[in-house]
Design an enzyme around this catalytic site. Structure first.
Site, mmCIF file in Angstrom:
data_model
loop_
_atom_site.group_PDB
_atom_site.id
_atom_site.type_symbol
_atom_site.label_atom_id
_atom_site.label_comp_id
_atom_site.label_asym_id
_atom_site.label_seq_id
_atom_site.Cartn_x
_atom_site.Cartn_y
_atom_site.Cartn_z
ATOM 1 N N CYS A 15 1.150 -0.519 0.217
ATOM 2 C CA CYS A 15 0.023 0.441 -0.107
ATOM 3 C C CYS A 15 0.564 1.485 0.059
ATOM 4 C CB CYS A 15 -1.123 -0.007 1.041
ATOM 5 S SG CYS A 15 -1.901 -1.164 1.156
ATOM 6 N N ASP A 105 -21.882 11.525 -12.136
ATOM 7 C CA ASP A 105 -23.393 10.754 -11.839
ATOM 8 C C ASP A 105 -24.123 9.891 -10.793
ATOM 9 O OD1 ASP A 105 -22.582 8.324 -12.321
ATOM 10 O OD2 ASP A 105 -23.949 8.098 -14.562
#
Length: 189
Positions: A15, A105
């Site tokens: 990570c 959206d």
């Protein structure tokens, strides 16, 4: 546009490399009007310490911070992001990492689940964002291994006469053994 990418914990090696690459590519995502959020279940103090170690800059720009009482528990985090990697000895490994891409959206456009042992490919995520944005606004699709600037495919539902009007640079088809002419291409609009 937004990207949410989860991390199993702060101070994990894979990570750390991913956040470094995300920070490096942040200007490219910004050019595309994409906001990125990294999410880990650890404390704000851990986030701050981790960002200092990896040198990603101002952590408030890189992380979704939650008040400690609002942070999900590890089990709640796992419910939302299903993963159960197993080692060869059938012992649980670190959780996997997921990428979510949302359109303007507010709908999910892409979800990718990576095992904890495989770093995410942010160049590929950037390429997918380019494809998602192009195909959202033009009546095209992107073929296998497409890169920005390559020819694109005319969507099958678009009649030939309308396609010729929309794509003045021309349309060409690929020859197939069947002789069917449904693979229609045009230069990227």
């Amino acid at each position: 546009w937004g990207i949410l990418f989860s991390h199993p914990r702060d101070f994990t090696p894979v990570c750390t490399t991913e956040l470094g690459q995300a920070a490096k590519l942040a200007p490219e995502f910004s050019k595309r009007n994409v906001k990125m959020i990294a999410l880990s279940i650890d404390s704000v103090e851990d986030h701050l310490g981790w960002s200092k170690v990896q040198g990603t800059g101002r952590p408030e720009e890189r992380y979704l911070h939650q008040r400690p009482e609002e942070r999900p528990t590890r089990d709640e985090h796992r419910q939302g992001i299903k993963h159960l990697l197993r080692s060869t000895r059938n012992l649980p490994l670190s959780p996997s990492a997921q990428v979510f891409v949302f359109g303007p959206d507010k709908k999910l456009k892409l979800s990718i689940l990576y095992p904890a042992t495989t770093g995410r490919n942010f160049d590929e995520i950037l390429r997918v964002v380019d494809s998602l944005q192009l195909t959202a606004y033009k009546k095209v699709a992107t073929p296998v291994n497409w890169k920005p600037g390559d020819s694109v495919m005319v969507i099958p539902s678009l009649p030939d006469d309308e396609a010729k009007k929309l794509f003045p640079k021309g349309i060409f088809t690929k020859d197939l053994p069947s002789g069917k002419k449904y693979l229609r291409y045009t230069p990227q609009p």
